[in-house]
Each structure stands twice: as C-alpha cells, then as structure tokens.
Write a protein that holds these residues in place. Structure first.
Motif, mmCIF file in Angstrom:
data_model
loop_
_atom_site.group_PDB
_atom_site.id
_atom_site.type_symbol
_atom_site.label_atom_id
_atom_site.label_comp_id
_atom_site.label_asym_id
_atom_site.label_seq_id
_atom_site.Cartn_x
_atom_site.Cartn_y
_atom_site.Cartn_z
ATOM 1 N N TYR A 95 0.833 -1.209 0.000
ATOM 2 C CA TYR A 95 0.000 0.000 0.000
ATOM 3 C C TYR A 95 0.868 1.259 0.000
ATOM 4 N N ILE A 96 1.922 1.266 0.806
ATOM 5 C CA ILE A 96 2.785 2.446 0.889
ATOM 6 C C ILE A 96 3.493 2.687 -0.441
ATOM 7 N N ARG A 97 3.986 1.620 -1.052
ATOM 8 C CA ARG A 97 4.664 1.765 -2.341
ATOM 9 C C ARG A 97 3.699 2.295 -3.398
ATOM 10 N N ARG A 98 2.481 1.788 -3.380
ATOM 11 C CA ARG A 98 1.488 2.253 -4.347
ATOM 12 C C ARG A 98 1.134 3.714 -4.104
ATOM 13 N N SER A 99 1.035 4.102 -2.836
ATOM 14 C CA SER A 99 0.730 5.495 -2.508
ATOM 15 C C SER A 99 1.830 6.425 -2.990
ATOM 16 N N GLN A 100 3.079 6.014 -2.812
ATOM 17 C CA GLN A 100 4.203 6.838 -3.257
ATOM 18 C C GLN A 100 4.232 6.949 -4.781
ATOM 19 N N ALA A 101 3.868 5.879 -5.473
ATOM 20 C CA ALA A 101 3.880 5.893 -6.931
ATOM 21 C C ALA A 101 2.784 6.779 -7.496
ATOM 22 N N ARG A 102 1.625 6.815 -6.798
ATOM 23 C CA ARG A 102 0.481 7.573 -7.311
ATOM 24 C C ARG A 102 0.321 8.938 -6.657
ATOM 25 N N GLY A 103 1.053 9.152 -5.576
ATOM 26 C CA GLY A 103 0.915 10.418 -4.879
ATOM 27 C C GLY A 103 -0.390 10.554 -4.131
ATOM 28 N N VAL A 104 -1.012 9.431 -3.810
ATOM 29 C CA VAL A 104 -2.280 9.423 -3.098
ATOM 30 C C VAL A 104 -2.117 8.617 -1.818
ATOM 31 N N GLY A 105 -2.389 9.237 -0.681
ATOM 32 C CA GLY A 105 -2.249 8.566 0.601
ATOM 33 C C GLY A 105 -3.286 7.464 0.793
ATOM 34 N N THR A 106 -2.926 6.446 1.579
ATOM 35 C CA THR A 106 -3.816 5.329 1.840
ATOM 36 C C THR A 106 -3.910 5.090 3.343
ATOM 37 N N ARG A 107 -5.128 4.935 3.845
ATOM 38 C CA ARG A 107 -5.326 4.718 5.272
ATOM 39 C C ARG A 107 -5.234 3.219 5.577
ATOM 40 N N VAL A 108 -4.036 2.693 5.444
ATOM 41 C CA VAL A 108 -3.865 1.258 5.666
ATOM 42 C C VAL A 108 -3.387 0.956 7.086
ATOM 43 N N ARG A 109 -2.872 1.955 7.788
ATOM 44 C CA ARG A 109 -2.318 1.708 9.121
ATOM 45 C C ARG A 109 -3.333 1.117 10.093
ATOM 46 N N PRO A 110 -4.584 1.639 10.165
ATOM 47 C CA PRO A 110 -5.538 1.021 11.106
ATOM 48 C C PRO A 110 -5.768 -0.452 10.829
ATOM 49 N N TYR A 111 -5.820 -0.829 9.556
ATOM 50 C CA TYR A 111 -6.045 -2.228 9.184
ATOM 51 C C TYR A 111 -4.873 -3.098 9.599
#
Length: 227
Positions: A95-111
């Motif tokens: 998720y973090i790698r994808r967020s960095q590639a797209r410039g869009v943050g992802t709320r994956v930490r709670p999961y």
C-alpha cells in the motif's frame, strides 16, 4: 468601490459537491482490495499442512458428568501469528509503495495494526483456553472453534479495512466471510471435521478470500489504470 462578476463555479455548494466527488474518486483510485485478499487466501491455504502436526497442546479436566479435553497443534499455533504478522507487513509495504507511486495517501495503518493485534490476541486467548477446558465447555464447541479461529480474526480485520477504504463491497464480503467461518467452524466441530479429517475450516474460508480477491482484481483492473 470595486465590482466583480460571480461565476457559477464559485457557488460554495457546487464547490463542496465537487470536493466530495473528488474525494470519492481518490478513494476509488487508491483501493487495492484484491491484494490483501489474495495474500490472506495464500496464508490460509498454507496453514493446511501445519494442522496435521502429530503433537498436540492442551489438557484435560474432569467434570461432574464427563472428562473435557482440549488439543491444538503447536506447529499451527506458531504458524498463524507468524504468517499473519508477515502478511500484514507485506500488505502495508504494498500500500505504501502504491501510494508513493500515485501520490495518493492510503489509510492502511488502522487495518495493519488491527490485524496484528487480533492475531497476537488470538494466540494468547487460544493458549489460555487450551489449558482451561472449562471455558470450552461453557462456550460450546462451535462458539469455541469460531472465537479461537484465526480465519475469524482475518474477517474482523477485513471489517477494519472496509472502514478505512470506505468500501461497501468489501464490508459485505467481510461480513459474508465471517458468517462462512462461523458456519464451517460450527459444522466442523459437530461433524468431527475439526480433527484430522478434511480441513473444511481452512479450505472454505480460504476459497472465499481467493474468489473475493479475484473478483476485486477484475473489478478494479489495476493493469488498465497503469496503462
């Protein structure tokens, strides 16, 4: 004294509506629901060989009418928390790698945090209950098998992911998956499949995760967006 012209696009209600639509588009773009489902399906199927460990952890206690015993493969007890923690780390990295590639943050930490906590809490609870057979008697075999089932912990974590992604389809899948885990655990305990027979408590939940992951992969079509 100054004068200006008001444009329809300056309407606060239209601006708010546009912002909400943009937020929905961003959420749809950042979803990679298929990846955690496929990873967890692989983890579930890989657990099957460990359940046939020749050794068992547990104890027995005599009640007024019968003798109650609990047993659980130690290899499976080691496998599940280890595999799940590693799986959630891999999911977070993806998720973090994808967020960095797209410039869009992802709320994956709670999961990820919820998944790891549930896996470790499940291990501690299972260990305690294995050496306290009366808890098994009070809860009943079906409820015991469900509440101390790592697939059930996966379902609870998926509910958190559905909330983080604001994903109604994933929420429906998570609830349906949890219901399947409940039914298979209960049926397995009653019919005896919870022992060394056919691993229905792993095959069916794993199949639901696999089919769900494939469905989300086809629906989200990440290869088309990448192109």
């Amino acid at each position: 004294m100054t004068s200006g012209t008001a444009f329809p696009g300056d309407d606060p209600r239209q601006l708010l509506s546009g912002a909400r639509e943009l937020t929905r588009q961003v959420r749809r773009t950042q979803r990679v629901t298929w990846f955690p489902l496929l990873v967890l399906a692989a983890v579930t199927f890989a657990a099957i060989p460990f359940r046939y460990s020749p050794h068992r952890l547990g104890t027995c206690v005599a009640t007024g009418l019968a003798r109650v015993c609990t047993a659980y493969p130690p290899a499976l007890l080691v496998y599940w928390p280890t595999a799940l923690v590693l799986a959630y780390v891999v999911i977070a990295a993806f998720y973090i790698r994808r967020s960095q590639a797209r410039g869009v943050g992802t709320r994956v930490r709670p999961y990820v945090v919820a998944g790891i906590i549930l896996a470790l809490a499940m291990t501690g609870s299972l260990l305690w209950t294995l050496y306290h057979p009366l808890a098994f008697t009070l809860a009943g075999p079906g409820l015991f098998s469900t509440l101390h089932s790592y697939p059930f912990a996966i379902g609870l974590a998926l509910v958190v992911l559905a909330w983080a992604e604001r994903n109604g389809a994933l929420l429906a899948l998570a609830l349906g998956y949890s219901a399947v885990v409940l039914v298979t655990a209960t049926v397995g305990s009653v019919s005896g499949h919870g022992g060394l027979g056919f691993p229905v408590q792993l095959v069916i939940p794993g199949s639901v995760l696999l089919l769900g992951g494939i469905g989300f992969l086809l629906a989200q079509r990440p290869w088309r967006r990448a192109a």
